[in-house]
Motif scaffolding. Sequence first.
Motif: not given
Length: 243
Positions: A165-168, A179-183, A231-234
Amino acid sequence: METRINEIADGIYRLSTFVPDIAPPAGFTFNQFLILGEEPLLFHTGLRTMFQSARSAVSRIIAPAELRWIAFGHYEADECGAMNEWQAIAPRAQVAHGRTGCYVSLNDMSDRPPRVLEHEEVIGLGKGKSVRYLDTPHIPHGWDAGVLYEERSGTLLCGDLFTQIGDGAPLTESDIVGPAIAAEDMFRFSSLNPGMGKTIRRLAELAPKTLALMHGPSFTGDGAQALTALADDYDRRIRLALS
């Protein structure tokens, strides 16, 4: 609605439309990517409601009628909702996607017959540019999912991988995995399956220099490390789901 333009790699332009009403207060970006060449390619068409804004942005780079290829990560409104609008203004434009997506959806939904791409098939765009199609079913969702890799610049067009999320900034060297894990924690948009880590690690073997995200900033740096961490997080999520 404003679509902003930034060159994220040589001859590859990010066209970004920010929508503050999605996931407020942070908001959400919808990004398309235009790859220049003798046969220009647009990756993601955007929603139909975004077509006029995206068309205006493309017209500041090339005449929209010059588009030759339209591609996207999988069949979903924000990926390909405006594909027929683009084909209507670009007489040579042809949708190109993997076999599953063409057979299940695009043979019926595209106004012109699509080009079926096999896994690892390459389309030459001219002026030294080419894109390789890689089947990634269910990664992160969609039976027909796939990505494109622009070989000369080392740019991986990631589709929904690394969504945040967000507009960086349009291009960052900062962390995109956190940030991808948080989303993912927020939206739960991925189709968890045992092959996720293996498929994403195969993308890491490309060692991309740039990661072009559909939702979030593009990333420059160690693309292999970022993909491996994702990949590790998935893998972690799948272990938890099975425990």
